[in-house]
Design a protein around this motif. Structure first.
Motif, PDB file in Angstrom:
ATOM      1  N   GLN A   1     -39.539  84.877  31.716  1.00 55.94           N
ATOM      2  CA  GLN A   1     -40.270  84.679  32.968  1.00 55.94           C
ATOM      3  C   GLN A   1     -41.692  84.189  32.699  1.00 55.94           C
ATOM      4  O   GLN A   1     -42.219  83.339  33.433  1.00 55.94           O
ATOM      5  CB  GLN A   1     -40.322  85.980  33.762  1.00 55.94           C
ATOM      6  N   SER A   2     -42.306  84.719  31.656  1.00 55.19           N
ATOM      7  CA  SER A   2     -43.671  84.315  31.329  1.00 55.19           C
ATOM      8  C   SER A   2     -43.745  82.850  30.920  1.00 55.19           C
ATOM      9  O   SER A   2     -44.666  82.121  31.321  1.00 55.19           O
ATOM     10  CB  SER A   2     -44.226  85.199  30.205  1.00 55.19           C
ATOM     11  N   LEU A   3     -42.775  82.423  30.122  1.00 52.17           N
ATOM     12  CA  LEU A   3     -42.753  81.018  29.707  1.00 52.17           C
ATOM     13  C   LEU A   3     -42.526  80.093  30.901  1.00 52.17           C
ATOM     14  O   LEU A   3     -43.156  79.023  31.012  1.00 52.17           O
ATOM     15  CB  LEU A   3     -41.672  80.805  28.651  1.00 52.17           C
ATOM     16  N   ALA A   4     -41.637  80.510  31.804  1.00 51.99           N
ATOM     17  CA  ALA A   4     -41.399  79.695  33.001  1.00 51.99           C
ATOM     18  C   ALA A   4     -42.665  79.617  33.859  1.00 51.99           C
ATOM     19  O   ALA A   4     -43.016  78.556  34.395  1.00 51.99           O
ATOM     20  CB  ALA A   4     -40.246  80.285  33.808  1.00 51.99           C
ATOM     21  N   TRP A   5     -43.362  80.741  33.979  1.00 46.05           N
ATOM     22  CA  TRP A   5     -44.605  80.775  34.764  1.00 46.05           C
ATOM     23  C   TRP A   5     -45.665  79.893  34.106  1.00 46.05           C
ATOM     24  O   TRP A   5     -46.377  79.153  34.796  1.00 46.05           O
ATOM     25  CB  TRP A   5     -45.082  82.221  34.850  1.00 46.05           C
TER      26      TRP A   5
ATOM     27  N   SER B   1     -50.852  65.111  18.130  1.00 44.52           N
ATOM     28  CA  SER B   1     -49.767  64.343  17.506  1.00 44.52           C
ATOM     29  C   SER B   1     -48.386  64.760  18.003  1.00 44.52           C
ATOM     30  O   SER B   1     -47.464  63.938  18.069  1.00 44.52           O
ATOM     31  CB  SER B   1     -49.834  64.502  15.985  1.00 44.52           C
ATOM     32  N   SER B   2     -48.214  66.034  18.339  1.00 46.04           N
ATOM     33  CA  SER B   2     -46.889  66.515  18.739  1.00 46.04           C
ATOM     34  C   SER B   2     -46.772  66.780  20.234  1.00 46.04           C
ATOM     35  O   SER B   2     -45.761  67.308  20.697  1.00 46.04           O
ATOM     36  CB  SER B   2     -46.552  67.810  17.976  1.00 46.04           C
ATOM     37  N   GLY B   3     -47.791  66.451  20.971  1.00 42.27           N
ATOM     38  CA  GLY B   3     -47.711  66.615  22.423  1.00 42.27           C
ATOM     39  C   GLY B   3     -47.660  68.058  22.872  1.00 42.27           C
ATOM     40  O   GLY B   3     -46.979  68.378  23.848  1.00 42.27           O
ATOM     41  N   ILE B   4     -48.366  68.935  22.190  1.00 40.70           N
ATOM     42  CA  ILE B   4     -48.394  70.343  22.583  1.00 40.70           C
ATOM     43  C   ILE B   4     -49.163  70.470  23.900  1.00 40.70           C
ATOM     44  O   ILE B   4     -50.297  69.999  24.019  1.00 40.70           O
ATOM     45  CB  ILE B   4     -49.066  71.211  21.501  1.00 40.70           C
ATOM     46  N   VAL B   5     -48.557  71.137  24.883  1.00 43.62           N
ATOM     47  CA  VAL B   5     -49.185  71.243  26.202  1.00 43.62           C
ATOM     48  C   VAL B   5     -49.803  72.616  26.448  1.00 43.62           C
ATOM     49  O   VAL B   5     -50.513  72.811  27.453  1.00 43.62           O
ATOM     50  CB  VAL B   5     -48.167  70.938  27.318  1.00 43.62           C
ATOM     51  N   GLY B   6     -49.542  73.556  25.563  1.00 45.78           N
ATOM     52  CA  GLY B   6     -50.091  74.891  25.768  1.00 45.78           C
ATOM     53  C   GLY B   6     -49.744  75.789  24.600  1.00 45.78           C
ATOM     54  O   GLY B   6     -48.871  75.471  23.779  1.00 45.78           O
TER      55      GLY B   6
ATOM     56  N   PRO C   1     -39.405  75.595  30.199  1.00 49.69           N
ATOM     57  CA  PRO C   1     -38.440  75.287  31.262  1.00 49.69           C
ATOM     58  C   PRO C   1     -39.004  74.243  32.228  1.00 49.69           C
ATOM     59  O   PRO C   1     -40.224  74.126  32.405  1.00 49.69           O
ATOM     60  CB  PRO C   1     -38.252  76.640  31.978  1.00 49.69           C
ATOM     61  N   GLY C   2     -38.121  73.499  32.849  1.00 47.53           N
ATOM     62  CA  GLY C   2     -38.538  72.514  33.842  1.00 47.53           C
ATOM     63  C   GLY C   2     -39.217  71.298  33.261  1.00 47.53           C
ATOM     64  O   GLY C   2     -40.009  70.646  33.947  1.00 47.53           O
ATOM     65  N   ASP C   3     -38.912  71.008  31.994  1.00 52.16           N
ATOM     66  CA  ASP C   3     -39.507  69.839  31.342  1.00 52.16           C
ATOM     67  C   ASP C   3     -41.036  69.848  31.399  1.00 52.16           C
ATOM     68  O   ASP C   3     -41.687  68.809  31.533  1.00 52.16           O
ATOM     69  CB  ASP C   3     -38.981  68.539  31.979  1.00 52.16           C
ATOM     70  N   ALA C   4     -41.611  71.054  31.282  1.00 54.25           N
ATOM     71  CA  ALA C   4     -43.066  71.168  31.351  1.00 54.25           C
ATOM     72  C   ALA C   4     -43.739  70.738  30.058  1.00 54.25           C
ATOM     73  O   ALA C   4     -44.952  70.527  30.033  1.00 54.25           O
ATOM     74  CB  ALA C   4     -43.464  72.602  31.689  1.00 54.25           C
TER      75      ALA C   4
ATOM     76  N   GLN D   1     -45.102  76.347  34.932  1.00 52.44           N
ATOM     77  CA  GLN D   1     -45.527  75.986  36.284  1.00 52.44           C
ATOM     78  C   GLN D   1     -47.042  75.848  36.377  1.00 52.44           C
ATOM     79  O   GLN D   1     -47.550  75.006  37.117  1.00 52.44           O
ATOM     80  CB  GLN D   1     -45.027  77.040  37.276  1.00 52.44           C
ATOM     81  N   ILE D   2     -47.766  76.683  35.622  1.00 51.23           N
ATOM     82  CA  ILE D   2     -49.226  76.543  35.576  1.00 51.23           C
ATOM     83  C   ILE D   2     -49.596  75.190  34.992  1.00 51.23           C
ATOM     84  O   ILE D   2     -50.433  74.449  35.532  1.00 51.23           O
ATOM     85  CB  ILE D   2     -49.853  77.667  34.728  1.00 51.23           C
ATOM     86  N   ILE D   3     -48.968  74.849  33.862  1.00 43.58           N
ATOM     87  CA  ILE D   3     -49.282  73.589  33.172  1.00 43.58           C
ATOM     88  C   ILE D   3     -48.917  72.387  34.040  1.00 43.58           C
ATOM     89  O   ILE D   3     -49.631  71.377  34.070  1.00 43.58           O
ATOM     90  CB  ILE D   3     -48.551  73.545  31.819  1.00 43.58           C
ATOM     91  N   ALA D   4     -47.808  72.503  34.781  1.00 41.54           N
ATOM     92  CA  ALA D   4     -47.368  71.407  35.643  1.00 41.54           C
ATOM     93  C   ALA D   4     -48.161  71.332  36.947  1.00 41.54           C
ATOM     94  O   ALA D   4     -47.958  70.412  37.747  1.00 41.54           O
ATOM     95  CB  ALA D   4     -45.881  71.572  35.960  1.00 41.54           C
ATOM     96  N   GLY D   5     -49.048  72.279  37.171  1.00 36.71           N
ATOM     97  CA  GLY D   5     -49.855  72.268  38.386  1.00 36.71           C
ATOM     98  C   GLY D   5     -49.149  72.811  39.607  1.00 36.71           C
ATOM     99  O   GLY D   5     -49.660  72.671  40.729  1.00 36.71           O
TER     100      GLY D   5
END
Length: 686
Positions: free
Chosen positions: A214-218, A63-68, A19-22, A221-225
């Motif tokens: 909720q966990s994915l949204a949280w 290669s796929s831009g995995i952020v977490g 969520p939130g384009d993270a 937010q962690i990844i986005a700082g």
């Protein structure tokens, strides 16, 4: 390496946008393909599946831009840890080392990825199931989770896949000792999701209804700082020393040095203070390898299997369909046991419970005590005020048994005197409905004799609860000579509703637990009366790791009660149960502070005095003889039922695996009775 018959927990990988384009996120779900009755566990194949999923994540991260990457479990369950059934089949130390190293190699990758890792703990997280979460960089937990623990020391193991090294740094050494030493040794106590969050094991607590969302949204937010999680500063040396000392004191108090696992765990926790991760994990591998091949583990797994499986389905119990519903319970008596049984009934059955006693003062005191206990539950946040109000409304009292006219079950809990109990049941039979079950909580008297003279003795059954009722899980369901199947079925169903473990026993003096404990006390008091020093006799059984010494047990149950049960058994078996004159004097004096009353044993030639080893040998041989006689007389169906009774009703240590495997393993059973109680190897597999 493979575990034969392993139920493979697969790591199912899928990708989704946070969520939130993270960014793009890799979500791994642990799923063994079964319903919630079979939890996710890790054997070699399950670990290989997780390793494969992590390898794919690593390949696609750049290669796929995995952020977490996140790890969660199937519905209602995260992971119950290692496949203990497979672990118990390991036959060499090299195999045990391999499984320890494999777990470390796979789990640690979660903390060494190029992107942040998250554990979304949606259900039970035990042992390796919690350890895998500790390897992740962040953790969320559901408020609906009821079982979070590192229970390995309870089973004769240590947390061997990172727990001893990672947890102290996360929550501090003192809290880590609580989780790894204190909780397992206190009847395998668990944490709830909220408690795990409060300790700092989890970084966020979310409602169960939309926990994953909720966990994915949280995580986004962690990844986005947008959210920062602060970590604990290193604790000073003094804090580590105090925590380790407390852990050792707990292990000493609970096992008396007889079980190696908690002490090995403390060594590993101490190592976590300054060792490198590689060194700490290698030490865990070595400890795991040693303990996986130990008798203590195999014994513990046997005991665990009894408690988890056999205890839920009493052997010999009639068809559950014969059980009658219980909408109202009567309790005869308002003393200590009656009050505890009444509180249990009102809590678990949510049905009206009425107490009777000889006068209004005693009845009022009993009802007031129960209501005060309910209020305590509110004050400790274990019960809501509304729920307490409902329970209080269900409690009633009367000075007449006419209050039982519409009861479905009446439990008698009055003084242990046959004539009194017989009179109570004669009065009850004239009042209660024809379908009402009449139960006695007698601890040693014959249920058949209690029912003698009644028009309908077939509806009388023994329901022997143990003190303290709220803590002790066992109920001995006693079948008298004329007890019918419907009564037995109702009694067993009631025990299950009360969240107790029932063992069906035939009517015999003192049944199982009290018979064996009394034989033990009989031999110890005989040794003291023969001149053994009290401290020597009291410490003689310490190497077994029993929950308390003989004279601590005597003080707990009270000399008067101990004397009554001993005399009952002496009348039944005069050649085996010794009645101590010192115990009789102690009961007459009302002395609860020491044994014998003088505080000293008589003078005796030191050359002829009993040693601790002699006392211990005398006790275990007596227990072997008594167990064989109980089985020969058909008091219970099988030796496993004796073990179950002693584990749940007397706190017989898990690491001994029940009394009969211990007597077999030490050769005492064969020496005393000429045969083993169990087939060879019975305590080796769950």
């Amino acid at each position: 390496m493979e575990f034969p018959g392993e139920i493979v927990t697969k790591a199912l990988l899928r990708y989704r946008d946070l969520p939130g384009d993270a960014g793009r996120f890799a979500l791994i779900t642990l799923d063994n393909g079964h319903d919630s009755t079979k939890p996710n566990t890790f054997g070699p194949a399950g670990l290989a599946s997780l390793a494969s999923a992590l390898e794919e994540v690593e390949r696609h991260t750049a290669s796929s831009g995995i952020v977490g990457v996140g790890l969660t479990g199937k519905s209602f369950g995260f992971s119950a840890g290692a496949d203990l059934k497979g672990m118990a089949r390991l036959t060499s130390r090299d195999q045990a080392l391999d499984i320890g190293r494999l777990g470390h190699a796979v789990f640690r990758r979660l903390g060494e990825l190029a992107v942040p890792s998250f554990a979304f703990i949606n259900g039970t997280a035990l042992g390796g199931g919690l350890e895998i979460a500790l390897h992740c960089g962040y953790r969320t937990i559901s408020a609906g989770v009821s079982r979070v623990a590192l229970p390995e020391c309870f089973l004769g193991l240590v947390p061997g896949w990172g727990g001893t090294q990672l947890l102290p740094a996360l929550i501090g050494p003192d809290a880590a000792v609580t989780v790894m030493i204190e909780n397992p040794l206190h009847a395998n106590r668990m944490l709830t999701g909220a408690q795990a969050y409060q300790l700092g094991i989890a970084d966020a607590l979310f409602d169960a209804a939309d926990f994953l969302e909720q966990s994915l949204a949280w995580a986004g937010q962690i990844i986005a700082g947008k959210i920062t999680v602060s970590r604990r500063q290193a604790d000073p040396d003094e804090a580590w020393q105090m925590a380790l000392a407390r852990g050792k004191a707990t292990a000493d108090a609970k096992t008396h040095g007889a079980a190696p696992a908690p002490y090995r765990a403390l060594e590993l926790i101490k190592l976590a203070r300054g060792a490198s991760r590689d060194a700490g994990f290698a030490a865990e591998d070595a400890a795991l390898a040693d303990l996986l091949l130990s008798e203590e583990l195999r014994s513990s797994l046997y005991a665990f299997n009894l408690v988890q499986k056999r205890a839920k389905h009493p052997v010999g119990a009639p068809d559950e369909a014969l059980a009658r519903p219980i909408a109202k319970v009567g309790i005869v008596g308002a003393g200590l046991m009656a009050r505890q049984i009444a509180l249990l009934c009102v809590q678990q059955l949510q049905a009206p419970v009425v107490l009777t006693d000889l006068d209004q003062e005693r009845v009022a005191a009993g009802v007031a005590h129960i209501r005060a206990e309910i209020d305590k539950l509110v004050s400790t946040n274990r019960l809501s005020p509304d729920a307490a109000h409902r329970l209080n409304a269900l409690i009633g009292g009367s000075v007449t048994t006419a209050a039982f006219a519409d009861a479905d079950m009446v439990i008698e809990a009055v003084f242990e005197e046959m004539a009194i109990k017989q009179q109570v049941f004669r009065e009850l039979e004239a009042i209660v409905p024809s379908s009402c079950v009449l139960a006695t909580n007698t601890s040693s008297l014959s249920v058949t004799e209690i029912a003698a003279g009644l028009d309908h003795p077939e509806r009388v059954v023994g329901l022997h609860f143990f003190n303290p009722v709220a803590v002790m899980r066992l109920v001995e369901v006693v079948r008298a000579e004329q007890t019918d199947d419907a009564t037995l079925a109702t009694a067993c169903a009631a025990g299950k509703q009360l969240r107790k473990s029932c063992v069906l026993v035939n009517d015999a003096a003192a049944f199982v637990v009290n018979r064996l404990l009394t034989r033990m006390l009989s031999e110890v008091t005989r040794a003291v009366d023969d001149g053994a020093p009290i401290d020597v006799a009291d410490a003689a059984l310490a190497p077994l790791g029993l929950p308390m010494s003989p004279f601590a047990l005597l003080k707990l149950i009270g000399p008067a009660v101990a004397l009554h049960v001993t005399e009952t058994l002496h009348r039944a078996f005069p050649d085996r149960f010794y009645v101590s004159d010192n115990l009789r004097q102690l009961a007459m004096d009302g002395n609860t502070t020491g044994y014998p009353p003088s505080g000293e044993s008589r003078d005796v030639d030191p050359a002829t005095a009993w040693t601790a080893e002699q006392i211990r040998q005398q006790v275990v041989e007596a227990l072997a003889q008594e167990t064989r006689l109980m089985l020969d007389d058909g008091v219970v169906a099988e030796a496993a039922d004796v073990d179950l009774c002693m584990i749940l009703g007397a706190g017989w240590p898990f690491h001994l695996g029940g009394i009969t495997p211990y007597l077999d393993r030490t050769g005492i059973a064969t020496k005393v009775t000429g045969a083993r109680f169990q087939p060879a190897g019975i305590a080796s597999l769950p």
